[in-house]
Design an enzyme around this catalytic site. Structure first.
Site, PDB file in Angstrom:
ATOM      1  N   SER A 288       9.384   7.412  -3.465  1.00  9.68           N
ATOM      2  CA  SER A 288       9.697   6.766  -4.747  1.00  9.68           C
ATOM      3  C   SER A 288       8.792   7.516  -5.810  1.00  9.68           C
ATOM      4  O   SER A 288       7.550   7.868  -5.578  1.00  9.68           O
ATOM      5  CB  SER A 288       9.097   5.325  -4.840  1.00  9.68           C
ATOM      6  OG  SER A 288       9.275   4.691  -6.178  1.00  9.68           O
TER       7      SER A 288
ATOM      8  N   TYR B  62       4.275  -1.695  -2.588  1.00  7.66           N
ATOM      9  CA  TYR B  62       5.271  -0.904  -2.296  1.00  7.66           C
ATOM     10  C   TYR B  62       5.037   0.390  -2.592  1.00  7.66           C
ATOM     11  O   TYR B  62       5.345   1.399  -1.641  1.00  7.66           O
ATOM     12  CB  TYR B  62       6.493  -1.257  -3.212  1.00  7.66           C
ATOM     13  CG  TYR B  62       7.677  -0.406  -3.391  1.00  7.66           C
ATOM     14  CD1 TYR B  62       8.560  -0.625  -2.269  1.00  7.66           C
ATOM     15  CD2 TYR B  62       7.657   0.604  -4.406  1.00  7.66           C
ATOM     16  CE1 TYR B  62       9.738   0.502  -2.358  1.00  7.66           C
ATOM     17  CE2 TYR B  62       9.065   1.462  -4.174  1.00  7.66           C
ATOM     18  CZ  TYR B  62       9.886   1.220  -3.231  1.00  7.66           C
ATOM     19  OH  TYR B  62      10.938   2.077  -3.301  1.00  7.66           O
TER      20      TYR B  62
END
Length: 229
Positions: A123, A136
């Site tokens: 990400s 995350y």
């Protein structure tokens, strides 16, 4: 992947209907695919995944060779301040986003031939600070380390290991239907728009081709130039 000629194993955790629709779309387009069910982050998850995968591969090809592994499954958080993260949420994200890809890859190495491809999906959040997504981002940062170390380890087998890091991408979530949210998210990209799934998929497919044989241990930014300044 299917358009490039790959037999695609479509993994799903809970949404069987969506997986079947994906298989049907691939087949309608002239490709080949089959669904594989396994809930990640629970006991016996890797065994269940590979039982389904190997059965599907054998049915369609007569063998269990896996040329390309894409570690794409992930749990996301809704946004929690660091002070409010529970041990349960932390463990869940770590189990699915970090532990599962590690042991999936470990198991897959028994099936991947020399010259194979491993692609991890990280990400763009690993290079910017977003405290509400701290866990995350940590799990995705660990995935990038998996890429780095495995690339070195598997180089003698000519197996490339790379990461693709998407930015804000319209994945069908209801939040992307809210005009003011879309406008805010669009401002993050240099192109002033939200990314489409196909744009990330093209980057992944490229790394799976022979054209990318000299690329390993790297992270390909697929954020549309997010937060360049």
């Amino acid at each position: 992947m299917a358009r490039e000629g790959a037999l695609v194993a479509v993994h799903y955790a809970r949404n069987e209907q969506a997986a079947q629709e994906t298989v049907e779309l691939i087949e309608k387009d002239g490709g080949r695919a089959f669904p594989v069910h396994a809930e990640l982050g629970i006991p016996d998850d890797i065994d269940q995944l590979f039982r389904g995968l190997e059965a599907g591969l054998k049915q369609h090809t007569g063998q269990t060779t896996l040329d390309i592994l894409v570690n794409n499954a992930a749990e996301t958080s809704t946004g929690t301040a660091p002070e409010e993260v529970s041990a349960e949420e932390f463990d869940k994200l770590l189990a699915v986003n970090t532990k599962a890809p590690f042991f999936i890859t470990q198991r897959a190495l028994e099936l991947i031939p020399d010259g194979g491809r491993i692609i991890n999906i990280s990400s763009g959040l690993t290079r910017v600070a977003n405290p509400s997504q701290i866990v995350y981002s940590m799990t995705k940062g660990a995935l990038e380390q998996l890429t780095l170390h495995l690339a070195r380890h598997l180089a003698p087998r000519q197996i490339t290991v790379n990461t693709v890091a998407p930015g804000v991408t319209d994945n069908g979530n209801a939040i992307f239907k809210i005009p003011e949210v879309r406008e805010q998210m669009s401002q993050l990209s240099a192109f002033k728009r939200i990314g489409e799934p196909e744009e990330v998929a093209d980057a992944i497919a490229f790394l799976a081709t022979d054209q990318a044989r000299w690329i390993t241990g790297t992270t390909l930014d697929a954020t549309g130039g997010s937060l360049l300044g």
